[in-house]
Design a protein around this motif. Structure first.
Motif, mmCIF file in Angstrom:
data_model
loop_
_atom_site.group_PDB
_atom_site.id
_atom_site.type_symbol
_atom_site.label_atom_id
_atom_site.label_comp_id
_atom_site.label_asym_id
_atom_site.label_seq_id
_atom_site.Cartn_x
_atom_site.Cartn_y
_atom_site.Cartn_z
ATOM 1 N N ASP A 144 -13.891 13.479 8.482
ATOM 2 C CA ASP A 144 -14.497 14.709 8.360
ATOM 3 C C ASP A 144 -14.521 15.228 9.779
ATOM 4 O O ASP A 144 -15.134 14.472 10.854
ATOM 5 N N CYS A 145 -13.747 16.294 10.307
ATOM 6 C CA CYS A 145 -13.972 16.630 11.729
ATOM 7 C C CYS A 145 -14.756 17.690 11.865
ATOM 8 O O CYS A 145 -14.575 19.080 11.276
ATOM 9 N N GLY A 146 -15.882 17.609 12.381
ATOM 10 C CA GLY A 146 -16.978 18.306 12.409
ATOM 11 C C GLY A 146 -16.667 20.094 12.974
ATOM 12 O O GLY A 146 -15.860 20.219 13.661
ATOM 13 N N HIS A 147 -17.181 20.976 12.186
ATOM 14 C CA HIS A 147 -17.185 22.477 12.561
ATOM 15 C C HIS A 147 -15.719 22.937 12.396
ATOM 16 O O HIS A 147 -15.019 22.114 11.500
ATOM 17 N N GLY A 148 -15.335 23.998 13.104
ATOM 18 C CA GLY A 148 -13.847 24.355 12.450
ATOM 19 C C GLY A 148 -13.976 25.902 12.257
ATOM 20 O O GLY A 148 -14.959 26.453 11.753
ATOM 21 N N GLY A 149 -12.840 26.483 12.693
ATOM 22 C CA GLY A 149 -12.891 28.226 12.541
ATOM 23 C C GLY A 149 -13.832 28.662 13.263
ATOM 24 O O GLY A 149 -13.989 28.462 14.712
ATOM 25 N N ASP A 194 -7.632 24.330 12.662
ATOM 26 C CA ASP A 194 -8.820 24.939 13.215
ATOM 27 C C ASP A 194 -9.260 26.176 11.977
ATOM 28 O O ASP A 194 -8.740 27.202 11.989
ATOM 29 N N GLU A 195 -9.967 25.617 10.924
ATOM 30 C CA GLU A 195 -10.234 26.551 9.827
ATOM 31 C C GLU A 195 -11.634 26.124 9.301
ATOM 32 O O GLU A 195 -12.429 25.549 9.914
ATOM 33 N N ASP A 196 -12.231 27.267 8.713
ATOM 34 C CA ASP A 196 -13.672 27.243 8.296
ATOM 35 C C ASP A 196 -13.588 26.439 7.002
ATOM 36 O O ASP A 196 -13.150 26.787 6.061
#
Length: 251
Positions: free
Chosen positions: A44-49, A91-93
């Motif tokens: 899991d890559c924290g955060h994004g979008g 880079d996505e939510d």
């Protein structure tokens, strides 16, 4: 399971993990963690979008650092024969519930969530790693009959192995980064992070440094340094897996 968080006495959080219960009913026994084949690892890559996470004075966003490190971890694991489930590859939510759902549906053996830290105190720096522990939860008086069976599974498999995973990750990341950055060891700690609570497999969350610390933020933005961090995370996962296999072979 049906549990409540004891970190905030004023709030009771109820969790009913139907997917896990169904798996346990079908198997008739507690699910086994170990496998002779290299398993799937959820990264899991924290955060994004829109959720940038922490942001350094240099303008570096946590979401970009975690993605870069996570993709490198995935590449290293795949080169060693592991399957990898990424909660995001761009880079996505992605909601927290979606992240744990992706990991759970993939039948991953482990979940590692990668984050970068921040503090109002600019001197704060170093690495800290989190895991779940039974002491974070209290039993509900009206818990149904299956509650004890589920909580036994969580205590004996998920929580115990999540703690072991956290220690392997923490030690290996500190080791590979020692020559580049004299990291402060902020230790392995218990925390009721939502992504850890929702996981059906042993899970750990690692904070790989402070973006609010000028020198550490500069290092975290460096590609070579990110590769060192990823190498440490990968080695921690591999060491944990090999220890599980060794224990399984000797049992």
């Amino acid at each position: 399971p049906c549990v409540c968080s004891s970190e905030r006495p004023a709030v009771n959080l109820h969790f009913f993990n139907k997917l896990l219960l169904n798996k346990m009913k079908r198997s008739g026994t507690l699910l086994r963690l170990t496998s002779l084949k290299r398993p799937c690892i959820a990264i899991d890559c924290g955060h994004g979008g829109k959720d940038q996470g922490a942001r350094s004075v240099l303008g570096v966003c946590e979401k970009d650092i975690t993605l870069s490190v996570g993709l490198e971890v995935a590449k290293l694991l795949e080169s060693r024969g592991f399957k990898v489930c990424m909660t995001r590859r761009g880079d996505e939510d992605v909601g927290l519930d979606e992240r744990t759902s992706q990991a759970n549906i993939s039948d991953a053996a482990l979940l590692v969530s990668i984050h970068a830290n921040a503090s109002k105190q600019s001197k704060a720096h170093g690495i800290e790693t989190f895991f779940l522990t039974p002491s974070l939860f209290t039993r509900l008086s009206e818990a149904p009959d299956w509650h004890d069976t589920v909580m036994k599974y969580y205590r004996e498999v998920l929580y115990a192995n999540g703690k072991k995973l956290a220690h392997h990750l923490h030690r290996n990341v500190l080791d590979v980064m020692h020559n580049t950055n004299q990291q402060s060891d902020r230790r392995v700690k218990a925390a009721a992070s939502q992504i850890l609570v929702g996981s059906q497999m042993p899970a750990a969350l690692i904070e790989i440094g402070f973006l609010s610390h000028p020198q550490e933020a500069q290092l975290l933005a460096d590609t070579q340094y990110q590769r060192l961090v990823a190498g440490g995370i990968c080695k921690g996962i591999v060491d944990y897996y090999e220890q599980c296999i060794a224990q399984h072979s000797n049992s």
